[in-house]
Design an enzyme around this catalytic site. Structure first.
Site, PDB file in Angstrom:
ATOM      1  N   GLU A  37      -5.286 -30.625  12.323  1.00 48.26           N
ATOM      2  CA  GLU A  37      -5.151 -30.388  13.583  1.00 48.26           C
ATOM      3  C   GLU A  37      -5.667 -29.190  14.047  1.00 48.26           C
ATOM      4  O   GLU A  37      -6.313 -29.033  15.084  1.00 48.26           O
ATOM      5  CB  GLU A  37      -3.943 -30.908  14.032  1.00 48.26           C
ATOM      6  N   PHE A  38      -4.957 -28.116  13.398  1.00 49.28           N
ATOM      7  CA  PHE A  38      -5.275 -26.823  13.942  1.00 49.28           C
ATOM      8  C   PHE A  38      -6.840 -26.562  14.013  1.00 49.28           C
ATOM      9  O   PHE A  38      -7.349 -25.920  14.723  1.00 49.28           O
ATOM     10  CB  PHE A  38      -4.719 -25.709  13.132  1.00 49.28           C
ATOM     11  N   LEU A  85       7.818  10.038   5.646  1.00 48.19           N
ATOM     12  CA  LEU A  85       9.444  10.159   5.575  1.00 48.19           C
ATOM     13  C   LEU A  85       9.857  11.179   4.404  1.00 48.19           C
ATOM     14  O   LEU A  85       9.086  11.140   3.380  1.00 48.19           O
ATOM     15  CB  LEU A  85       9.967   8.724   5.253  1.00 48.19           C
ATOM     16  N   GLU A 123      15.719  -0.803   6.382  1.00 47.39           N
ATOM     17  CA  GLU A 123      14.773  -1.774   6.382  1.00 47.39           C
ATOM     18  C   GLU A 123      14.026  -1.800   5.058  1.00 47.39           C
ATOM     19  O   GLU A 123      14.196  -0.729   4.340  1.00 47.39           O
ATOM     20  CB  GLU A 123      13.664  -1.332   7.334  1.00 47.39           C
ATOM     21  N   LYS A 125      11.240  -1.121   2.382  1.00 51.02           N
ATOM     22  CA  LYS A 125      10.028  -0.202   2.448  1.00 51.02           C
ATOM     23  C   LYS A 125       8.728  -0.722   1.858  1.00 51.02           C
ATOM     24  O   LYS A 125       8.840  -1.016   0.635  1.00 51.02           O
ATOM     25  CB  LYS A 125      10.342   1.241   1.847  1.00 51.02           C
ATOM     26  N   TYR A 234       7.597  -2.130  12.323  1.00 52.80           N
ATOM     27  CA  TYR A 234       8.894  -1.490  11.979  1.00 52.80           C
ATOM     28  C   TYR A 234       9.090  -0.328  13.067  1.00 52.80           C
ATOM     29  O   TYR A 234      10.239   0.027  13.139  1.00 52.80           O
ATOM     30  CB  TYR A 234       9.039  -1.054  10.782  1.00 52.80           C
ATOM     31  N   LYS A 321      13.565   5.784  -2.472  1.00 51.49           N
ATOM     32  CA  LYS A 321      12.674   5.154  -3.482  1.00 51.49           C
ATOM     33  C   LYS A 321      13.211   4.448  -4.693  1.00 51.49           C
ATOM     34  O   LYS A 321      13.972   5.418  -5.357  1.00 51.49           O
ATOM     35  CB  LYS A 321      11.509   6.303  -3.810  1.00 51.49           C
ATOM     36  N   CYS A 415     -20.232   3.964 -28.905  1.00 51.71           N
ATOM     37  CA  CYS A 415     -19.443   2.687 -28.703  1.00 51.71           C
ATOM     38  C   CYS A 415     -18.605   2.259 -29.997  1.00 51.71           C
ATOM     39  O   CYS A 415     -19.265   2.212 -31.186  1.00 51.71           O
ATOM     40  CB  CYS A 415     -20.261   1.257 -28.489  1.00 51.71           C
ATOM     41  N   CYS A 418     -20.541  -1.029 -31.509  1.00 49.81           N
ATOM     42  CA  CYS A 418     -22.131  -0.949 -31.941  1.00 49.81           C
ATOM     43  C   CYS A 418     -22.613   0.532 -32.497  1.00 49.81           C
ATOM     44  O   CYS A 418     -23.638   0.344 -32.800  1.00 49.81           O
ATOM     45  CB  CYS A 418     -22.724  -1.661 -31.170  1.00 49.81           C
TER      46      CYS A 418
HETATM   47  S1  IVH Z   1       9.222   4.337   9.507  1.00 51.83           S
HETATM   48  C1  IVH Z   1       8.439   8.258  11.247  1.00 51.83           C
HETATM   49  N1  IVH Z   1       9.707   2.049   8.131  1.00 51.83           N
HETATM   50  O1  IVH Z   1       6.471   4.374   4.316  1.00 51.83           O
HETATM   51  C2  IVH Z   1       8.941   6.942  10.554  1.00 51.83           C
HETATM   52  N2  IVH Z   1       8.081   3.291   7.292  1.00 51.83           N
HETATM   53  O2  IVH Z   1       6.701   7.677   3.925  1.00 51.83           O
HETATM   54  C3  IVH Z   1       7.754   6.457   9.965  1.00 51.83           C
HETATM   55  N3  IVH Z   1       6.639   2.211   5.267  1.00 51.83           N
HETATM   56  O3  IVH Z   1       3.916   5.992   6.164  1.00 51.83           O
HETATM   57  C4  IVH Z   1       7.964   5.275   9.019  1.00 51.83           C
HETATM   58  N4  IVH Z   1       7.927   0.575   5.225  1.00 51.83           N
HETATM   59  O4  IVH Z   1       3.549   3.487   5.859  1.00 51.83           O
HETATM   60  C5  IVH Z   1       8.937   3.072   8.077  1.00 51.83           C
HETATM   61  N5  IVH Z   1      10.366  -0.046   7.074  1.00 51.83           N
HETATM   62  C6  IVH Z   1       9.519   0.960   7.270  1.00 51.83           C
HETATM   63  C7  IVH Z   1       8.406   1.249   6.237  1.00 51.83           C
HETATM   64  C8  IVH Z   1       7.641   2.233   6.377  1.00 51.83           C
HETATM   65  C9  IVH Z   1       7.147   1.053   4.625  1.00 51.83           C
HETATM   66  C10 IVH Z   1       5.860   3.307   4.857  1.00 51.83           C
HETATM   67  C11 IVH Z   1       5.100   3.970   6.006  1.00 51.83           C
HETATM   68  C12 IVH Z   1       5.186   5.397   5.849  1.00 51.83           C
HETATM   69  C13 IVH Z   1       5.778   5.575   4.606  1.00 51.83           C
HETATM   70  C14 IVH Z   1       6.851   6.850   4.705  1.00 51.83           C
END
Ligand code: IVH
Length: 677
Positions: A37-38, A85, A123, A125, A234, A321, A415, A418
């Site tokens: 339908e879409f 960050l 959040e 990452k 975000y 990380k 190689c 061969c």
């Molecule tokens: S906030 C000033 N939130 O991680 C605040 N970054 O090294 C900027 N990233 O360059 C970023 N998930 O590409 C933020 N939930 C999140 C993220 C996020 C991934 C990436 C982003 C940024 C890098 C930070």
């Protein structure tokens, strides 16, 4: 529809409805209409827009299919610098961050005495590439990559193809603002692309992050549209941001139509943050996309302002990380693999070691530069990591354990299969063996591809037999298969009368395989299964294909620069031409059959069709072929993406229920035949 006013009204209604359906599907993951339908609504919109091009707007859902080519991406200065960050790796780092925050906010003695907690937002990452989207009056104006943080590339055309990025907002949004987020490639999309790349002998993409950023740099937005990228947002920036807290603003952005991750959480105090991190360190493996950590942000804007920024990053946020799992083991040997295309891959053979749930015995060393950079030597103790990559990699050498007598690794010059001298083109990472006509893995690899299921489907000829025939000097090219005699096979080891006969029968039967599969089988570099089908349908015969120049080749759907060049190279290569003429002589199908010619159309273009039940007029396989000949795609199971179900007798009750729930159109044999006729 003749009247422009009428057309305008309909275009507005369709744009509104389609944008809404897009939002339900890609942001809420809760479609309310079927794909069929879409597609019908979208087709209607495109038809009206083609008739009245003055009605096309930048927010029209028709803009999402791509087609715009960006030769060079314009450089755009960011209104607000795109900072990164600072990172943390353990609890101690996080406690330290919490202390810095409290110091910076100058909490008073009573607050500290009462163990005052800070409100953080945690959040995921996302592991992709960052993007800044500017909206004016609710319309997407511009999408810019991070670049060096001060200025980035304008990738608006490509961003518009990402269905979760709204082109038109809803609700009560500010007039002008920027929203930042991460474009990423879902794991299943990444895996599918690699399956297809493997099929055409291409090197595999290393991880979803590289795949996403590579895709966003592509010039042809139509190709980007096919890559199924996604985007979480975000961070909201601008002068009229509605709320005082980050979390509330994210929820508002969700109402405007943005994809905001539902696992975002407000945590009171650093201990709740640490719990959140512990949870996701395990749970992340179940997500349909990659994350490489958690981002922790102060929730209150007023507190963010109080803390401010360093030159590189905000003081009010930090990334945690996740550790890629790592172990150390001994490098026992470096071997070199030769692929079907002649590409050489160095492989580290390791003392087996347990890592992230599997026993690792081998790791990729990628190329000569990586070996040089790591200075890795046989006998070294090396650290192996399983990160975003599919194959584990060696990240470093434990030099303290190096044997003083160890010798620097010399990359091979010839190689390993061969003996041919290896070549390395300027600016290319890989070495290649160019002896494609005599180098065993290249010859056998090409033949293996030729006989594979999706190509000529000669299942009586397996990999081992191919090597056996090659060693016995019975086959050297794909065309030699058609010269094989049963008597030549019988003296071979493990080759009884019956298996020899099966093999000959299988080879003979393959002469009926239709043109599009032969075109895939002959192994023109970069021509995969789907491309071969598109080309075959368009040009109808190999002779016609041979006559096309580059411009004409580029007009074929799916054919870009690389494929066009590769086809031209194929027809300019005398050895390939000799093989081709022998295959033609052997009687393979090098043109569409009369039946195919009569029965091809674009009537089912873009439709995903499920076949279910028992049929009377044609077999299931015949219906499958018909679907493909008319541009449709056969899919195994019903999902919201299914356009249509071709149902015979006795369609399973479960399937029927699912189809009805998703409101997918079900048609019978007669209706289907009418549809394509
Ligand atoms: S906030 C000033 N939130 O991680 C605040 N970054 O090294 C900027 N990233 O360059 C970023 N998930 O590409 C933020 N939930 C999140 C993220 C996020 C991934 C990436 C982003 C940024 C890098 C930070």
């Amino acid at each position: 529809m003749q009247n422009i006013n009428e057309a305008k009204q309909r275009v507005e209604q369709l744009t509104f409805d389609l944008n809404n359906h897009n939002y339900n599907y890609y942001v809420l993951d809760n479609p309310t209409i079927s794909d069929f339908e879409f597609d019908k609504l979208l087709e209607e919109l495109i038809t009206i827009e083609t008739k009245f091009p003055e009605l096309i707007t930048s927010t029209s859902p028709s803009q999402r299919v791509g087609g715009q080519i960006t030769k060079t991406f314009a450089t755009v200065k960011h209104k607000y610098p795109m900072l990164s960050l600072s990172n943390s790796y353990n609890e101690e780092d996080l406690l330290e961050f919490d202390r810095r925050v409290k110091d910076g906010l100058q909490l008073n003695a009573t607050d500290l005495f009462n163990n005052a907690t800070i409100e953080y937002v945690c959040e995921l990452k996302f592991d992709g590439l960052s993007i800044g989207l500017t909206y004016e009056n609710g319309k997407l104006l511009q999408a810019v990559t991070r670049g060096d943080g001060v200025q980035g590339d304008d990738v608006t055309n490509n961003a518009k193809t990402i269905k979760s990025i709204p082109l038109q907002l809803k609700g009560n949004y500010p007039n002008l603002f920027e929203i930042r987020g991460e474009i990423f490639m879902p794991k299943n999309v990444f895996e599918q692309i690699n399956i297809e790349r493997e099929d055409i002998g291409e090197t595999l993409l290393a991880n979803p992050r590289n795949a996403a950023s590579g895709t966003m740099k592509m010039q042809d937005s139509k190709v980007v549209a096919k890559r199924k990228l996604d985007c979480f947002l975000y961070n909201l920036l601008g002068e009229q941001i509605p709320f005082n807290s980050h979390y509330e603003n994210l929820q508002a952005a969700k109402q405007w139509g943005f994809k905001i991750n539902n696992d975002t959480k407000v945590c009171n105090g650093i201990n709740e943050v640490i719990n959140f991190i512990h949870y996701w360190d395990h749970a992340r493996h179940q997500l349909p996309f990659e994350i490489d950590g958690i981002v922790i942000k102060l929730n209150q804007h007023q507190q963010q302002t109080q803390l401010g920024f360093t030159a590189k990053s905000p003081r009010w946020a930090i990334a945690y990380k996740f550790k890629a799992e790592q172990v150390s083991t001994i490098l026992e040997e470096i071997t070199y693999q030769v692929g079907r295309t002649g590409a050489i891959t160095p492989v580290a053979n390791l003392k087996p070691v347990a890592l992230a749930g599997t026993i690792v015995k081998r790791a990729s060393l990628h190329n000569a530069d990586i070996i040089e950079k790591l200075d890795v030597r046989i006998g070294d103790t090396v650290f192996v990591e399983k990160g975003g990559e599919i194959i584990p990699k060696i990240v470093s050498v434990d030099f303290s354990k190096r044997n003083v007598n160890s010798l620097k690794t010399q990359y091979i010059t010839n190689c390993p299969e061969c003996g041919f001298m290896l070549q390395r083109k300027e600016n290319e990472a890989l070495h290649y063996c160019l002896n494609e006509e005599n180098c065993a893995p290249q010859v056998c690899g090409k033949i293996e591809h030729f006989v594979s299921r999706k190509a000529m489907n000669i299942d009586s000829l397996g990999g081992e037999t191919i090597v056996q025939l090659f060693k016995a000097k019975l086959i050297n090219t794909i065309s030699d298969l058609y010269q094989l005699q049963k008597e030549q096979l019988l003296p071979l080891e493990r080759m009884a009368e019956k298996s020899a006969q099966n093999l000959i029968d299988g080879i003979n039967a393959s002469k009926q395989i239709p043109f599009e599969r032969v075109l895939f089988a002959i192994g023109i570099r970069h021509v995969g299964e789907t491309t071969a089908k598109k080309i075959a349908k368009k040009v109808k015969s190999i002779h016609a294909l041979k006559l096309l120049n580059k411009e004409q080749l580029l007009e074929i759907d799916e054919v870009g620069e690389t494929i066009a060049d590769s086809i031209l190279n194929y027809f300019n290569n005398p050895t390939q031409q000799l093989v081709l003429s022998k295959l033609i002589e052997a009687g393979l199908q090098f043109e569409l059959s009369n039946e195919q010619l009569q029965n091809t159309s674009d009537k089912l273009q873009g439709k995903s069709i499920v076949i279910s039940g028992v049929f009377i007029k044609h077999s299931r396989d015949e219906y499958k072929t018909m679907i493909e000949q008319h541009g449709g795609k056969n899919v195994g199971s019903i999902s919201a993406k299914t356009s249509l179900i071709l149902a015979g007798e006795n369609m399973g009750p479960e399937k029927l229920k699912k189809a009805q729930n998703l409101k997918i159109v079900i048609i019978n044999e007669d209706e289907f035949l009418k549809m394509i006729n």
